[in-house]
Design a protein around this motif. Sequence first.
Motif, PDB file in Angstrom:
ATOM      1  N   ILE A   1      -6.683   2.511  -0.786  1.00 55.96           N
ATOM      2  CA  ILE A   1      -5.908   1.649   0.104  1.00 55.96           C
ATOM      3  C   ILE A   1      -6.714   0.396   0.438  1.00 55.96           C
ATOM      4  CG2 ILE A   1      -4.833   1.470   2.392  1.00 55.96           C
ATOM      5  CD1 ILE A   1      -3.390   3.336   0.427  1.00 55.96           C
TER       6      ILE A   1
ATOM      7  N   THR B   1      -7.403  -2.875   2.750  1.00 52.54           N
ATOM      8  CA  THR B   1      -7.230  -3.024   4.194  1.00 52.54           C
ATOM      9  C   THR B   1      -7.036  -4.468   4.663  1.00 52.54           C
ATOM     10  OG1 THR B   1      -9.642  -2.904   4.383  1.00 52.54           O
ATOM     11  CG2 THR B   1      -8.398  -0.894   4.778  1.00 52.54           C
TER      12      THR B   1
ATOM     13  N   PHE C   1      -3.687   4.510   7.751  1.00 54.17           N
ATOM     14  CA  PHE C   1      -3.533   5.292   6.527  1.00 54.17           C
ATOM     15  C   PHE C   1      -4.429   6.533   6.497  1.00 54.17           C
ATOM     16  CE2 PHE C   1      -1.304   1.573   5.151  1.00 54.17           C
ATOM     17  CZ  PHE C   1      -0.429   2.018   4.167  1.00 54.17           C
TER      18      PHE C   1
ATOM     19  N   LYS D   1       2.126   1.858  -3.516  1.00 54.80           N
ATOM     20  CA  LYS D   1       1.091   2.461  -4.366  1.00 54.80           C
ATOM     21  C   LYS D   1       1.051   3.983  -4.210  1.00 54.80           C
ATOM     22  CE  LYS D   1      -2.959   0.441  -3.808  1.00 54.80           C
ATOM     23  NZ  LYS D   1      -4.023  -0.450  -3.237  1.00 54.80           N
ATOM     24  N   LEU D   2       1.371   4.449  -3.011  1.00 55.79           N
ATOM     25  CA  LEU D   2       1.337   5.887  -2.723  1.00 55.79           C
ATOM     26  C   LEU D   2       2.603   6.614  -3.155  1.00 55.79           C
ATOM     27  CD1 LEU D   2      -0.272   5.509   0.774  1.00 55.79           C
ATOM     28  CD2 LEU D   2      -1.232   6.959  -1.024  1.00 55.79           C
TER      29      LEU D   2
ATOM     30  N   GLU E   1       0.815  -1.218   0.000  1.00 53.52           N
ATOM     31  CA  GLU E   1       0.000   0.000   0.000  1.00 53.52           C
ATOM     32  C   GLU E   1       0.848   1.267   0.000  1.00 53.52           C
ATOM     33  OE1 GLU E   1      -3.216  -0.460  -0.658  1.00 53.52           O
ATOM     34  OE2 GLU E   1      -2.563  -2.559  -0.653  1.00 53.52           O
TER      35      GLU E   1
ATOM     36  N   ILE F   1     -10.292   4.646   1.314  1.00 51.75           N
ATOM     37  CA  ILE F   1     -10.072   3.460   2.157  1.00 51.75           C
ATOM     38  C   ILE F   1     -11.103   2.403   1.785  1.00 51.75           C
ATOM     39  CG2 ILE F   1      -9.925   2.550   4.510  1.00 51.75           C
ATOM     40  CD1 ILE F   1      -7.797   4.634   3.986  1.00 51.75           C
TER      41      ILE F   1
END
Length: 408
Positions: free
Chosen positions: A358, A360, A370, A332-333, A329, A381
């Motif tokens: 994101i 979870t 996050f 990815k950011l 995750e 999310i």
Amino acid sequence: MRVRLNFPGKEVHGEISVTGSKSESNRLLLLKALLQDLEIKNLSNSDDTRVMKAGIEKTSGMVDIHHAGTAMRFLTAYFATQPGCDVVLTGSARMKERPISILVDALRALGAAITYTEKDGYPPLHIKGTSIVKHEVTLDADVSSQYISALLLVAPNLENGLELTLDGKITSLPYIKMTLALLEQVGVKTDFTSNVITIAPLKKNETKVLTVESDWSSASYFYSIASVCEQASIVISSYKPDSLQGDSVLQEIYRDLGVGSAFMEDRLMLKRVAETEQVSMMKLDLANAPDIAQTIAVSCFANGVGCELTGLHTLKIKETDRLEALKTELTKLGASIEVTNDTLYLKAGGDIRPEIAIDTYNDHRMAMAFAPLALKVPIIINDAGVVSKSYPGFWDDLASLGFEVQEL
């Protein structure tokens, strides 16, 4: 349930009442069932505690604890030591992948009757409760503290108490100390000398009233928020300066990320200290507080700070493999991150990509860890309802602080 988070301002101010610690709540629920004369105040409203409370009331049939790892460990020991109990203890698909053999082997060594109904070493478990007379057992010291605490909590109800030897270097020590402190508070005599823990049987007990401290793991998300925004004054309750919870180390850790802590009776004020110079790299051994690793990693990323986190071996067998989930995750950011079986390394710097969704992984801490990134960029999310495992009111509390929480 998917939510889109955004924060339109630059300052965060407000007051939040955080639910009781599920770690303390679940321990006290087990002691209440064993010792009877115990009243508990500020009990956690989390899914884990609700499942624990429901499970402990059963004596036969199927007991499904879903994702609640603490309940799986604690109820295994509880049912095994209750003569007349005949239950099958099971959980979610992920729970059936989480090993339980260390605890089962220890209980069997004491005389418990437990069999695996599917795969050896993993739930579901068929447990027939019996009177336990043996009182000596040994565990590797670096196992999950929940195995150790499960044995310690049922020990006062055993005919001869318990002498537990821990072989090697102990990890998650604060959780063991929390268990021992709660045992002492309800009148149980304990001794922890070198690597040997002795619990005396409790023959007579006076009525006790205990108040659960609010959850420090949940406090971590507000520490993270305070570290990311330009200005913050957030009051959270109810907390104690002399906390039993290992995650109270947040006070020292977040000082290096510009967050000051101050107690006002049972309330804790978090304040962004503008004059504090943030570190460029954080090196932390989190063996005693692994549950805050996700929050710290995201806080560091949001602040452009690098981090090297060690002592994280227990994160591989949580609700998900938390180290791999963090790597996926954060990458990815836009983060540069590496993980091993027990470490996480995050490179300092890097821009944060907006509008990233994101995942979870059925893990409440992934969702909440996050969320503070919304102070920097809008973020989505997935499966946001998973927070109910430990903090059902989390999204409402964020909204009260000024976050825009849009259900998609």
